[in-house]
Enzyme design. Structure first.
Site, PDB file in Angstrom:
ATOM      1  N   ARG A 140       0.818  -1.209   0.000  1.00 43.81           N
ATOM      2  CA  ARG A 140       0.000   0.000   0.000  1.00 43.81           C
ATOM      3  C   ARG A 140       0.853   1.262   0.000  1.00 43.81           C
ATOM      4  NH1 ARG A 140      -2.863  -2.971   4.162  1.00 43.81           N
ATOM      5  NH2 ARG A 140      -4.863  -3.751   3.389  1.00 43.81           N
ATOM      6  N   CYS A 176      13.838 -14.819  -5.397  1.00 46.55           N
ATOM      7  CA  CYS A 176      12.938 -15.204  -4.309  1.00 46.55           C
ATOM      8  C   CYS A 176      13.631 -15.957  -3.180  1.00 46.55           C
ATOM      9  CB  CYS A 176      11.792 -16.043  -4.862  1.00 46.55           C
ATOM     10  SG  CYS A 176      10.796 -15.170  -6.078  1.00 46.55           S
ATOM     11  N   GLY A 225       0.572  -5.955  -8.270  1.00 44.65           N
ATOM     12  CA  GLY A 225       0.528  -6.620  -9.566  1.00 44.65           C
ATOM     13  C   GLY A 225       1.638  -7.646  -9.743  1.00 44.65           C
ATOM     14  N   CYS A 265      -1.984 -18.712  -6.405  1.00 45.03           N
ATOM     15  CA  CYS A 265      -0.799 -17.902  -6.698  1.00 45.03           C
ATOM     16  C   CYS A 265      -0.484 -17.014  -5.499  1.00 45.03           C
ATOM     17  CB  CYS A 265      -1.049 -17.012  -7.911  1.00 45.03           C
ATOM     18  SG  CYS A 265      -1.551 -17.898  -9.409  1.00 45.03           S
ATOM     19  N   CYS A 266       0.786 -16.872  -5.179  1.00 42.92           N
ATOM     20  CA  CYS A 266       1.165 -16.002  -4.073  1.00 42.92           C
ATOM     21  C   CYS A 266       0.957 -14.546  -4.462  1.00 42.92           C
ATOM     22  CB  CYS A 266       2.615 -16.249  -3.661  1.00 42.92           C
ATOM     23  SG  CYS A 266       3.841 -15.704  -4.880  1.00 42.92           S
TER      24      CYS A 266
END
Length: 443
Positions: free
Chosen positions: A23, A86, A119, A217-218
């Site tokens: 955010r 990741c 996104g 999906c993460c």
């Protein structure tokens, strides 16, 4: 062959922030500080005791790690910034562990944090060759309408398609993985999502690519995690043995040439996972059958499916049988992703590996409350980044004695923020006073 260090290394303190939707309201210095303070408080240490720090993040300018840690004191220790896709968080942990295992230092910190954009993941650079250009091209060639799909779900979705085609798994098996992880996360106060979904709701959520729906999906996430590791001498000197968790094996591997084949299962790093896992089991002197709880990199349900095989939790091609038997959840042979995993807990890239370490440390200490796995002796962590790097870590409790949380509440079951008292205990006692007062004023 990766040699096992001769010096034992223990996790003595862990902490994390809540994982939340991106955010932009909270910045990375605040996430990072919260996780570091919690880990220092857990270890009953101030920042003066930290001799080395590895800080992981993927989105941010260089030396962001220093920006976070200077809030605790400008003590002039080495601070290394890590970016390994990741697997960044576990790579930072590996760096801290190696610093202690080598005898270079007695106490080190691994910190991971991320402030992400909403996104699908995308590169920050449009003027140079992307590291995954070859895999992405193979995936597009192999798929139908693949060019229209985001890169990550395309690659992992094709791995899921191939596993189903080759071994007889179904889309229901993929959906069952997501259903399990969302159900597990309902008991984790740090999770980005805590809603429970039925199998039909998982399957009927919007399709992202191929067999993968949105709830498989993460998400992109903001958050931080931190682990403090120390030598046996340090642990004994500070009376921390009963809360310590030994890293009995930790192995990093990168891709083999199989990643360049036309086999979609190999595109997602399964061969490097196999190598790292087999070496880790050998170093720890155990097999997969000795493990009770697993934090596995489930960025997509398809990756959890194919990784069961790669980690040796199932024979080759039988991952879906583990699901059918209920052997990946409570009451079964393994409990996989009791935290909710990346799918539901969230995936702030730099923090994920350290959040996995935090969860498994709490499980081994028997602090995990309603999500506690019974009779945990060995815990397994798997953290993978395409491009590629994987870190597999095996943990066990240092002693058979079990202590209670000493910070005034149980951080495994209650996600409190930090306050001035927490910060005061964690900050270096010789910190820059002006910086100290500035941070303290915000709490």
């Amino acid at each position: 062959m990766v040699k096992k260090p001769t010096n034992k290394v223990y996790v003595i303190g862990v902490g994390m922030s809540k994982f939340i939707k991106p955010r932009g309201q909270v910045d990375y210095p605040e996430f990072g500080l919260e996780a570091a303070v919690k880990a220092l408080n857990d270890a009953k240490l101030s920042y003066d005791e930290i001799e080395f720090a590895a800080c992981g993040f993927c989105y941010g300018d260089s030396t962001s790690g220093q920006r976070v840690l200077y809030q605790l004191g400008m003590t002039q220790i080495p601070v290394i910034n890590v970016n390994n896709n990741c697997s960044t968080g576990s790579t930072a942990l590996l760096q801290a562990r190696n610093a202690v295992a080598s005898g270079m230092v007695d106490c080190a910190m691994a910190l991971g944090f991320e402030r992400m954009q909403r996104g699908s993941l995308k590169s920050n650079w449009s003027d140079r060759t992307p590291p995954l250009d070859h895999v992405h091209s193979l995936a597009i060639t192999n798929s139908e309408n693949g060019a229209k799909a985001p890169r990550a779900p395309l690659i992992f979705g094709e791995a899921g398609n191939e596993y189903m085609r080759r071994y007889g798994a179904t889309e229901d098996h993929l959906a069952k993985i997501a259903e399990k992880n969302h159900r597990h996360s309902s008991k984790n106060p740090y999770s980005q999502f805590r809603d429970i979904y039925t199998l039909d709701q998982i399957k009927q959520s919007p399709t992202i690519y191929g067999p993968l729906t949105k709830l498989q999906c993460c998400p992109t996430s903001d958050g931080a995690g931190c682990s403090i590791v120390a030598s046996e001498e340090f642990v004994l000197k500070h009376g921390l043995l009963d809360q310590a968790v030994e890293i009995c094996a930790q192995v990093m591997a990168t891709d083999s040439p199989k990643m360049l084949s036309m086999d979609p299962i190999e595109w997602v790093g399964t061969d490097m996972t196999r190598r790292a896992a087999n070496t880790a089991y050998e170093q720890a002197g155990i097999t997969a059958n000795d493990v009770q709880v697993v934090e596995l990199h489930d960025c997509f349900s398809a990756n959890e499916l194919v990784t069961y095989d790669a980690l040796g939790l199932t024979p080759k091609g039988q991952a879906h049988k583990l699901i059918d038997a209920g052997d990946n959840t409570y009451g079964g042979k393994y409990v996989v992703n009791p935290s909710g995993g990346l799918i539901s807990k969230g995936h702030p890239l730099g923090a994920t590996g350290l959040a996995q370490c935090t969860e498994l440390t709490w499980q081994l200490r028997r602090w995990a409350g309603d999500r506690q796995v019974d009779n945990v002796k060995y815990a397994l962590q798997h953290n993978v980044g395409l491009g590629g790097a994987v870190v597999v870590t095996i943990y066990k409790k240092a002693t058979n004695n079990f202590t209670q949380p000493h910070v005034g509440y149980n951080p495994a079951v209650e996600a409190r923020s930090i306050n001035k008292q927490d910060f005061a205990k964690a900050a270096a006692k010789k910190t820059n006073q002006a910086e100290y007062l500035q941070v303290e004023a915000k709490l």
